[in-house]
Design an enzyme around this catalytic site. Structure first.
Site, PDB file in Angstrom:
ATOM      1  N   GLY A 295       2.750  -1.146   4.368  1.00  0.00           N
ATOM      2  CA  GLY A 295       2.738   0.267   4.013  1.00  0.00           C
ATOM      3  C   GLY A 295       4.149   0.751   3.733  1.00  0.00           C
ATOM      4  N   GLY A 296       4.746   1.419   4.717  1.00  0.00           N
ATOM      5  CA  GLY A 296       6.063   2.043   4.544  1.00  0.00           C
ATOM      6  C   GLY A 296       7.117   1.136   3.915  1.00  0.00           C
TER       7      GLY A 296
ATOM      8  CD  GLU B 109      -3.091   5.554   6.909  1.00  0.00           C
ATOM      9  OE1 GLU B 109      -3.014   5.554   5.672  1.00  0.00           O
ATOM     10  OE2 GLU B 109      -2.181   5.123   7.635  1.00  0.00           O
TER      11      GLU B 109
ATOM     12  CG  ASN C 183      -1.728   1.215   1.427  1.00  0.00           C
ATOM     13  OD1 ASN C 183      -1.816   2.038   0.523  1.00  0.00           O
ATOM     14  ND2 ASN C 183      -2.352   1.354   2.594  1.00  0.00           N
ATOM     15  CD1 TRP C 184       3.431   0.828  -2.771  1.00  0.00           C
ATOM     16  CD2 TRP C 184       3.519   1.881  -4.743  1.00  0.00           C
ATOM     17  NE1 TRP C 184       4.071  -0.010  -3.663  1.00  0.00           N
ATOM     18  CE2 TRP C 184       4.135   0.622  -4.883  1.00  0.00           C
ATOM     19  CE3 TRP C 184       3.444   2.719  -5.864  1.00  0.00           C
ATOM     20  CZ2 TRP C 184       4.690   0.184  -6.089  1.00  0.00           C
ATOM     21  CZ3 TRP C 184       3.999   2.279  -7.074  1.00  0.00           C
ATOM     22  CH2 TRP C 184       4.608   1.031  -7.172  1.00  0.00           C
ATOM     23  CE  LYS C 185      -0.317   3.330   4.748  1.00  0.00           C
ATOM     24  NZ  LYS C 185      -0.281   3.465   6.191  1.00  0.00           N
TER      25      LYS C 185
ATOM     26  CD  GLU D 122      -3.599  -2.488   7.475  1.00  0.00           C
ATOM     27  OE1 GLU D 122      -2.482  -2.725   7.030  1.00  0.00           O
ATOM     28  OE2 GLU D 122      -4.221  -1.436   7.228  1.00  0.00           O
TER      29      GLU D 122
ATOM     30  CB  SER E 159       4.872  -1.867  12.287  1.00  0.00           C
ATOM     31  OG  SER E 159       4.524  -0.533  12.614  1.00  0.00           O
TER      32      SER E 159
ATOM     33  CG  HIS F  87      -5.985   1.910   5.328  1.00  0.00           C
ATOM     34  ND1 HIS F  87      -5.597   2.845   6.255  1.00  0.00           N
ATOM     35  CD2 HIS F  87      -4.920   1.083   5.151  1.00  0.00           C
ATOM     36  CE1 HIS F  87      -4.349   2.600   6.623  1.00  0.00           C
ATOM     37  NE2 HIS F  87      -3.913   1.534   5.966  1.00  0.00           N
TER      38      HIS F  87
ATOM     39  N   GLY G 209       2.330   2.247  10.974  1.00  0.00           N
ATOM     40  CA  GLY G 209       3.330   3.306  10.840  1.00  0.00           C
ATOM     41  C   GLY G 209       4.039   3.657  12.137  1.00  0.00           C
TER      42      GLY G 209
END
Ligand code: PGA
Length: 257
Positions: free
Chosen positions: A226-227, A98, A8-10, A166, A205, A96, A172
């Site tokens: 993610g990151g 977010e 997930n590159w956001k 999640e 994470s 998600h 994150g």
């Protein structure tokens, strides 16, 4: 079940960096020992077609990070499931935390998006997760069953989807639940689903350092990253961990499904 690894590159990257990352992933995957897990990359909308041009005919599959519940019309700034399909996406992340927190998306809205996505042939990746306060109050499992039930449309055949657990406090932050906590949640979520073939992913994470251990937990059928999906070498290491679990299942005896 074949593990699924989702990046997930956001809201990160430029057109150029998206192309570079995709090309490096494609090259890395083609060199990797088989069998490979399913690998899905979810770039920002604006980079979907450029990334899709590179993923075409490769082991990478294209996904999006959100979609509208509507298929066309006066919805300024929204993107429909049909448009995602047309751009080459096969998956879409929905619900998600977010989106739920920053855009006030309710589980009822997410259920309508899931229905619209499935109706046009996209596979939704439905995210659920508890806050730290809910975990500390001992409400994790009850919250997750309610959130999952409310995020799923009623009365349609729900086989073509994935669920991602999640924990909000793990996204994150570098904090991660213990393997026992993840195992407990995944067994619970599995028991809430009538179809045993629905993959259950863990997200929050995930890195190249913890991926192997995560993928060995019973009922963890993949990871949502993610990151750590933004660096090709790190994401490739996570994919390699999944491939290793597939190649040597006897060494990973905790994997039950
Ligand atoms: P993270 O994000 O891997 O950066 O924690 C995961 C996610 O939000 O899907």
């Amino acid at each position: 079940m074949t593990p699924t690894i989702v990046g997930n590159w956001k809201m990160n990257g430029t057109l150029e960096s998206a192309r570079t990352l995709t090309t490096e992933l494609k090259t890395g995957l083609l060199k990797m020992e088989v069998p490979l897990p399913h690998v899905v990359v979810c770039p920002p909308y604006i980079h979907l077609t450029a990334v899709g041009d590179i993923t075409k005919g490769s082991p990478l599959t294209l996904g999006a990070q959100n979609c509208s519940a509507q298929n066309s019309g006066a919805f300024t700034g929204d993107i429909s499931p049909d448009q995602l399909k047309d751009a080459g996406a096969q998956f879409v992340i929905l619900g998600h935390s977010e989106r739920r927190e920053q855009h006030g998306e309710t589980s009822a809205l997410i259920a309508t998006k899931v229905q619209a996505a499935i109706a046009c042939g996209l596979t939704p990746i439905i995210c659920i997760g508890e806050s730290l306060a809910q975990r500390e109050a001992g409400e994790t499992l009850s919250h997750l069953s309610t959130q999952l039930a409310e995020s799923l449309p009623q009365g349609i055949n729900l086989t073509n989807l994935l669920v991602a657990y999640e924990p909000i406090w793990a996204i994150g932050t570098g904090k991660i639940p213990t393997s026992a906590q993840i195992a407990e949640v995944h067994a619970h979520v599995r028991s809430c689903l009538s179809d045993d073939t629905i993959p259950l992913l863990y997200g929050g994470s995930v890195t190249d350092r913890n991926a192997l251990e995560l993928l060995e937990i019973p009922h963890v059928n993949g990871v949502l990253v993610g990151g750590a999906s933004l660096k090709s070498n790190v994401f490739l290491s996570i994919i390699e961990a999944a491939s290793s679990v597939m190649r040597h299942p006897q060494m990973h005896t905790r994997t039950s499904s």
